[in-house]
Design a protein around this motif. Structure first.
Motif, mmCIF file in Angstrom:
data_model
loop_
_atom_site.group_PDB
_atom_site.id
_atom_site.type_symbol
_atom_site.label_atom_id
_atom_site.label_comp_id
_atom_site.label_asym_id
_atom_site.label_seq_id
_atom_site.Cartn_x
_atom_site.Cartn_y
_atom_site.Cartn_z
ATOM 1 N N ARG A 175 0.823 -1.204 0.000
ATOM 2 C CA ARG A 175 0.000 0.000 0.000
ATOM 3 C C ARG A 175 0.859 1.257 0.000
ATOM 4 N NH1 ARG A 175 -5.281 0.449 3.745
ATOM 5 N NH2 ARG A 175 -5.602 -1.499 2.584
ATOM 6 N N VAL A 176 0.698 2.061 -1.017
ATOM 7 C CA VAL A 176 1.340 3.371 -1.112
ATOM 8 C C VAL A 176 0.228 4.404 -0.973
ATOM 9 C CG1 VAL A 176 2.623 4.959 -2.582
ATOM 10 C CG2 VAL A 176 3.199 2.525 -2.582
ATOM 11 N N GLY A 177 0.304 5.244 0.057
ATOM 12 C CA GLY A 177 -0.792 6.164 0.320
ATOM 13 C C GLY A 177 -1.903 5.465 1.084
ATOM 14 N N ASP A 178 -3.068 6.109 1.175
ATOM 15 C CA ASP A 178 -4.183 5.523 1.920
ATOM 16 C C ASP A 178 -4.954 4.538 1.040
ATOM 17 O OD1 ASP A 178 -5.707 7.100 0.209
ATOM 18 O OD2 ASP A 178 -6.105 8.642 1.719
ATOM 19 N N ALA A 179 -5.997 3.957 1.616
ATOM 20 C CA ALA A 179 -6.767 2.933 0.903
ATOM 21 C C ALA A 179 -7.383 3.482 -0.379
ATOM 22 C CB ALA A 179 -7.864 2.383 1.819
ATOM 23 N N GLU A 180 -7.894 4.704 -0.316
ATOM 24 C CA GLU A 180 -8.513 5.299 -1.509
ATOM 25 C C GLU A 180 -7.488 5.496 -2.622
ATOM 26 O OE1 GLU A 180 -11.186 9.234 -2.758
ATOM 27 O OE2 GLU A 180 -10.478 8.966 -0.692
ATOM 28 N N THR A 181 -6.301 5.950 -2.242
ATOM 29 C CA THR A 181 -5.221 6.142 -3.216
ATOM 30 C C THR A 181 -4.852 4.825 -3.881
ATOM 31 O OG1 THR A 181 -4.287 8.064 -2.079
ATOM 32 C CG2 THR A 181 -2.795 6.795 -3.486
ATOM 33 N N MET A 182 -4.718 3.785 -3.065
ATOM 34 C CA MET A 182 -4.305 2.491 -3.599
ATOM 35 C C MET A 182 -5.388 1.885 -4.486
ATOM 36 S SD MET A 182 -1.533 0.804 -3.490
ATOM 37 C CE MET A 182 -1.098 -0.654 -4.456
ATOM 38 N N ALA A 183 -6.625 1.997 -4.064
ATOM 39 C CA ALA A 183 -7.725 1.467 -4.873
ATOM 40 C C ALA A 183 -7.805 2.199 -6.213
ATOM 41 C CB ALA A 183 -9.044 1.595 -4.113
ATOM 42 N N GLY A 184 -7.604 3.508 -6.179
ATOM 43 C CA GLY A 184 -7.630 4.287 -7.415
ATOM 44 C C GLY A 184 -6.497 3.889 -8.349
ATOM 45 N N GLN A 185 -5.333 3.633 -7.780
ATOM 46 C CA GLN A 185 -4.199 3.230 -8.606
ATOM 47 C C GLN A 185 -4.440 1.862 -9.245
ATOM 48 O OE1 GLN A 185 -0.731 4.605 -9.471
ATOM 49 N NE2 GLN A 185 -1.595 3.095 -10.872
ATOM 50 N N LEU A 186 -4.960 0.928 -8.484
ATOM 51 C CA LEU A 186 -5.229 -0.405 -9.022
ATOM 52 C C LEU A 186 -6.322 -0.346 -10.093
ATOM 53 C CD1 LEU A 186 -5.066 -2.461 -5.707
ATOM 54 C CD2 LEU A 186 -3.339 -2.364 -7.524
ATOM 55 N N GLY A 187 -7.305 0.505 -9.864
ATOM 56 C CA GLY A 187 -8.342 0.672 -10.879
ATOM 57 C C GLY A 187 -7.781 1.233 -12.170
ATOM 58 N N TYR A 188 -6.813 2.135 -12.038
ATOM 59 C CA TYR A 188 -6.191 2.708 -13.237
ATOM 60 C C TYR A 188 -5.390 1.655 -13.993
ATOM 61 C CZ TYR A 188 -3.581 5.828 -16.293
ATOM 62 O OH TYR A 188 -3.036 6.435 -17.404
ATOM 63 N N LEU A 189 -4.779 0.728 -13.270
ATOM 64 C CA LEU A 189 -4.063 -0.355 -13.936
ATOM 65 C C LEU A 189 -5.016 -1.173 -14.806
ATOM 66 C CD1 LEU A 189 -1.581 -1.816 -11.262
ATOM 67 C CD2 LEU A 189 -1.085 -0.294 -13.194
ATOM 68 N N LEU A 190 -6.216 -1.420 -14.301
ATOM 69 C CA LEU A 190 -7.204 -2.146 -15.105
ATOM 70 C C LEU A 190 -7.516 -1.385 -16.390
ATOM 71 C CD1 LEU A 190 -9.709 -3.346 -12.342
ATOM 72 C CD2 LEU A 190 -8.062 -4.747 -13.608
ATOM 73 N N SER A 191 -7.659 -0.070 -16.275
ATOM 74 C CA SER A 191 -7.940 0.740 -17.464
ATOM 75 C C SER A 191 -6.758 0.751 -18.421
ATOM 76 C CB SER A 191 -8.264 2.189 -17.053
ATOM 77 O OG SER A 191 -9.397 2.237 -16.197
ATOM 78 N N ALA A 192 -5.552 0.814 -17.867
ATOM 79 C CA ALA A 192 -4.350 0.903 -18.692
ATOM 80 C C ALA A 192 -4.119 -0.350 -19.515
ATOM 81 C CB ALA A 192 -3.130 1.176 -17.811
ATOM 82 N N MET A 193 -4.669 -1.468 -19.077
ATOM 83 C CA MET A 193 -4.498 -2.706 -19.835
ATOM 84 C C MET A 193 -5.133 -2.610 -21.219
ATOM 85 S SD MET A 193 -5.006 -5.595 -16.845
ATOM 86 C CE MET A 193 -4.584 -6.964 -17.940
ATOM 87 N N ALA A 194 -6.038 -1.667 -21.383
ATOM 88 C CA ALA A 194 -6.693 -1.485 -22.682
ATOM 89 C C ALA A 194 -5.947 -0.510 -23.594
ATOM 90 C CB ALA A 194 -8.129 -0.985 -22.479
ATOM 91 N N PHE A 195 -4.895 0.151 -23.076
ATOM 92 C CA PHE A 195 -4.144 1.092 -23.903
ATOM 93 C C PHE A 195 -3.421 0.328 -25.008
ATOM 94 C CE2 PHE A 195 -3.380 4.106 -20.043
ATOM 95 C CZ PHE A 195 -4.729 4.421 -20.040
ATOM 96 N N PRO A 196 -3.487 0.792 -26.249
ATOM 97 C CA PRO A 196 -2.819 0.099 -27.355
ATOM 98 C C PRO A 196 -1.311 -0.036 -27.178
ATOM 99 C CG PRO A 196 -4.370 1.741 -28.179
ATOM 100 C CD PRO A 196 -4.254 1.959 -26.706
ATOM 101 N N SER A 197 -0.710 0.900 -26.454
ATOM 102 C CA SER A 197 0.752 0.912 -26.326
ATOM 103 C C SER A 197 1.269 0.075 -25.158
ATOM 104 C CB SER A 197 1.250 2.353 -26.145
ATOM 105 O OG SER A 197 0.725 2.925 -24.957
ATOM 106 N N VAL A 198 0.342 -0.472 -24.354
ATOM 107 C CA VAL A 198 0.746 -1.115 -23.096
ATOM 108 C C VAL A 198 0.449 -2.606 -23.081
ATOM 109 C CG1 VAL A 198 0.310 -1.225 -20.606
ATOM 110 C CG2 VAL A 198 0.503 1.001 -21.736
ATOM 111 N N SER A 199 1.451 -3.385 -22.693
ATOM 112 C CA SER A 199 1.271 -4.798 -22.361
ATOM 113 C C SER A 199 1.620 -4.948 -20.891
ATOM 114 C CB SER A 199 2.197 -5.679 -23.206
ATOM 115 O OG SER A 199 2.208 -7.007 -22.702
ATOM 116 N N LEU A 200 0.657 -5.416 -20.090
ATOM 117 C CA LEU A 200 0.858 -5.502 -18.639
ATOM 118 C C LEU A 200 0.712 -6.938 -18.172
ATOM 119 C CD1 LEU A 200 1.240 -4.039 -15.906
ATOM 120 C CD2 LEU A 200 -1.259 -3.805 -15.801
ATOM 121 N N GLY A 201 1.755 -7.443 -17.520
ATOM 122 C CA GLY A 201 1.719 -8.783 -16.962
ATOM 123 C C GLY A 201 1.957 -8.745 -15.462
#
Length: 283
Positions: A184-210
């Motif tokens: 956890r970096v930051g508070d729970a809201e910060t971490m949840a927001g970051q993880l949610g953004y990772l889900l969105s980033a998986m759809a970026f054409p330039s990004v491959s996330l494993g």
């Protein structure tokens, strides 16, 4: 000379030391004679020739002058500075704060076409949210006791990331240990927001996330976070410094490690499941 985590640094510094020795021998001088001409103790000549002590610019100027080889001064100073830049202490580049450090990557990011990044501790900078980056950079600033320019540093990091992730012909292959999702970096809201953004980033054409699961049978142990820029340069991040590796044999080692990690990772639906589980744990 402090022991370096990269043999590239040692090799580069040794090459400078060897050139100094050759210049002395070509001039027909003993170590004692050179020391007298330069106004040094004899032991300093030995330390410089054996790469025990990295030479300063002034050391090189005096050495070349004593050997009547002033025409080699500029090249030697450039080679010595290049060796120093392979191992860069954070305190050196963070002494005025973190904003300047973020900007120093701009040219490298712009010319790199393929980024290969392995992270064992935090989310890669190119996919960090404002809140996550703020919490992370603030903790770094406090730990290293740098001037507080966190807000400006975060703005610079996000602008740099947006430019390369969403514009131009750049590709990102990113591998995260599952522990990155749980630390956890930051508070729970910060971490949840970051993880949610990772889900969105998986759809970026330039990004491959494993994501490398906790439960995978390891064929490659966890190591320091690193990025390989195209196939020309690797950078490893340590607590006190960054190591820039350009020797082809060592760059190939990082590429090999990335290949091993990529075979341990899961992608697509399996990776999303691990991120979603981490979000549930935060909430």
């Amino acid at each position: 000379m402090p022991a370096s985590p990269s043999s590239s640094v040692q090799a580069a510094r040794k090459a400078v030391a060897d050139r100094l020795r050759e210049i002395r021998k070509d001039a027909g001088l003993s170590g004692h004679a050179l020391a007298e001409r330069a106004g040094w103790y004899k032991s300093k000549v030995s330390r410089l020739e054996n790469a025990v002590t990295p030479p300063s610019d002034d050391d090189i100027r005096r050495w070349c002058a004593a050997c009547q080889a002033e025409d080699q001064t500029a090249d030697l100073i450039a080679a010595s500075r290049s060796a120093d830049n392979m191992y860069v202490e954070w305190r050196r580049v963070q002494r005025t704060g973190l904003r300047r450090l973020q900007g120093s990557y701009a040219a490298l990011y712009e010319r790199t076409r393929v980024f290969r990044t392995y992270c064992a501790n935090v989310v890669p900078g190119v996919l960090q949210t404002n809140e996550y980056a703020t919490a992370l950079l603030r903790s770094i600033s406090q730990f290293h006791e740098t001037p507080d320019d966190v807000a400006d540093a975060v703005e610079a990091r996000l602008a740099r990331s947006a430019c390369v992730v969403h514009e131009g012909d750049h590709r990102f292959a990113l591998l995260l240990e599952e522990s990155v999702l749980r630390h956890r970096v930051g508070d729970a809201e910060t971490m949840a927001g970051q993880l949610g953004y990772l889900l969105s980033a998986m759809a970026f054409p330039s990004v491959s996330l494993g994501v490398i699961p906790f439960t995978v049978e390891r064929r490659m142990w966890m190591i320091e976070t690193f990025t390989v820029y195209d196939e020309e340069q690797a950078e490893a991040e340590l607590l006190t410094a960054r190591v820039n590796v350009t020797a082809p044999t060592e760059v190939r080692q990082y590429l090999k490690a990335f290949g091993e990690f990529s075979r341990l990772a899961v992608y697509g639906a399996d990776a999303r499941a691990l991120i979603t589980s981490a979000i549930s744990a935060v909430e």
